[in-house]
Enzyme design. Structure first.
Site, mmCIF file in Angstrom:
data_model
loop_
_atom_site.group_PDB
_atom_site.id
_atom_site.type_symbol
_atom_site.label_atom_id
_atom_site.label_comp_id
_atom_site.label_asym_id
_atom_site.label_seq_id
_atom_site.Cartn_x
_atom_site.Cartn_y
_atom_site.Cartn_z
ATOM 1 N N HIS A 81 49.778 -21.816 -22.977
ATOM 2 C CA HIS A 81 49.846 -22.490 -21.679
ATOM 3 C C HIS A 81 49.918 -21.499 -20.528
ATOM 4 O O HIS A 81 49.829 -21.903 -19.361
ATOM 5 C CB HIS A 81 51.048 -23.439 -21.634
ATOM 6 N N HIS A 138 50.973 -19.367 -13.149
ATOM 7 C CA HIS A 138 50.583 -20.786 -13.207
ATOM 8 C C HIS A 138 49.405 -20.981 -12.264
ATOM 9 O O HIS A 138 49.383 -20.423 -11.164
ATOM 10 C CB HIS A 138 51.740 -21.690 -12.771
#
Length: 256
Positions: free
Chosen positions: A95, A123
Site C-alpha cells: 500500500h 501517500h
C-alpha cells in the site's frame, strides 16, 4: 512525465500513547485492507474488519481532515532537530513505499522530548487538504521516543508534494522505486541516506488532534501541519467534529 517537488507545506504528528505496541502502530499487511471506495476492505469498512480497528468507523477524532483557515491561532514556538546520514533500506509494503533507517538517523525535539527517526513513506494523493486543496503526494517521517516518561511516543513530520521541478531526494530514489513496482515485500539496500536532504523547513504550521490514517486508526494523534506514483493510497477526509486547528509560527534554531 513531470517530476515531483516538495511544496512549502509540512506537518508534524505526535502520537499520544503510553507505550508503543504493535497493536497501536500502522498495519503493514496490504492484504488486510485496501483503498477501494466501495470494496469490502475499503476505508468505509476498515472498522468492521477487526474489533481492534473499531476506531476507524466509530472514532470522533479521525484523520485526515481539511485544514481550513477558520479558527486558526498563530503561536511562536522553537523546534530542534539533528538528523544524521545513516544506512537505510527501501521496502514495497504493497500500500506504500517505505524507507527504514537501519542505523542512527538522528532525532527531533518537541517540547524538550527527543524522538529518534525510524522511517518515512508516501501517500498519493495527499491525505490532508488545505482550504480544500489536495496535493499530489504526502510524505511522513516517523519518529519514536524510548523515554518511558513521555506520554506521546510517536512523532511524525510530513511534507506535501506537487508536480513540478525535480526534487533531489526523490530523484535519487526513483531507480529503486521503479524496480520495485508490483513486487510486494521487495526490499533493497539504499546505502547511506541523509534525512537532511528531505525539505522539511517551515516557519508556520497548523495543529489539531486526530488519528493514524490507516488501521488501526488509533486516536490521540496531535497533527501539526506546517505552512511553508501510481495507485491512490490516501484515506478520505474525516469529519472535523468541532476540533480546533491552531496555526503555529516556528522560530528556527540558528544552529540548525
Amino acid at each position: 512525465m513531470k517530476a515531483i517537488y516538495c511544496s512549502i507545506l509540512v506537518f508534524l504528528i505526535l502520537f499520544a500513547a503510553k507505550s508503543v505496541n504493535a497493536h497501536d502502530q500502522e498495519v503493514d499487511d496490504e492484504g488486510e485492507f485496501d483503498y477501494s471506495k466501495d470494496g469490502e476492505k475499503g476505508p468505509r469498512k476498515w472498522g468492521e474488519i477487526k474489533q481492534e480497528w473499531g476506531a476507524c468507523s466509530n472514532g470522533t477524532m479521525q484523520s485526515p481532515i481539511d485544514l481550513s483557515s477558520e479558527r486558526v491561532q498563530i503561536i511562536l514556538k522553537p523546534e530542534k532537530k539533528n538528523y544524521k546520514a545513516s544506512d537505510a533500506i527501501i521496502k514495497n509494503r504493497g500500500h506504500d513505499v517505505q524507507i527504514e533507517w537501519i542505523g542512527d538517523g538522528g532525532w527531533m525535539s518537541i517540547d524538550g522530548n527527543d524522538y529518534r527517526l525510524r522511517y518515512t513513506h508516501w501517500h498519493s494523493p495527499s491525505e490532508h487538504t488545505v482550504n480544500g486543496r489536495r496535493y499530489d503526494m504526502e510524505l511522513h517521517l516517523v519518529h519514536l521516543s524510548t523515554n518511558p516518561n513521555v506520554e506521546n511516543k510517536i512523532a511524525v513530520v510530513g511534507v506535501f508534494y506537487k508536480i513540478g521541478t525535480p526534487d533531489q531526494f526523490l530523484s535519487r530514489l526513483m531507480t529503486d522505486i521503479s524496480s520495485m513496482v508490483d513486487k510486494k515485500n521487495a526490499t533493497r539496500n539504499l546505502g547511506t541516506i541523509d534525512p537532511k536532504d528531505i525539505k522539511t523547513e517551515s516557519k508556520r504550521y497548523f495543529r489539531y488532534i486526530g488519528s493514524l490514517t490507516i488501521p488501526p486508526c488509533t486516536q490521540g494523534v496531535i497533527w501539526t501541519v506546517n505552512k511553508k506514483h501510481a495507485e491512490e493510497n490516501a484515506r478520505p477526509l474525516q469529519a472535523r467534529n468541532s476540533r480546533d486547528v491552531d496555526l503555529y509560527r516556528t522560530i528556527l534554531n540558528a544552529n540548525n
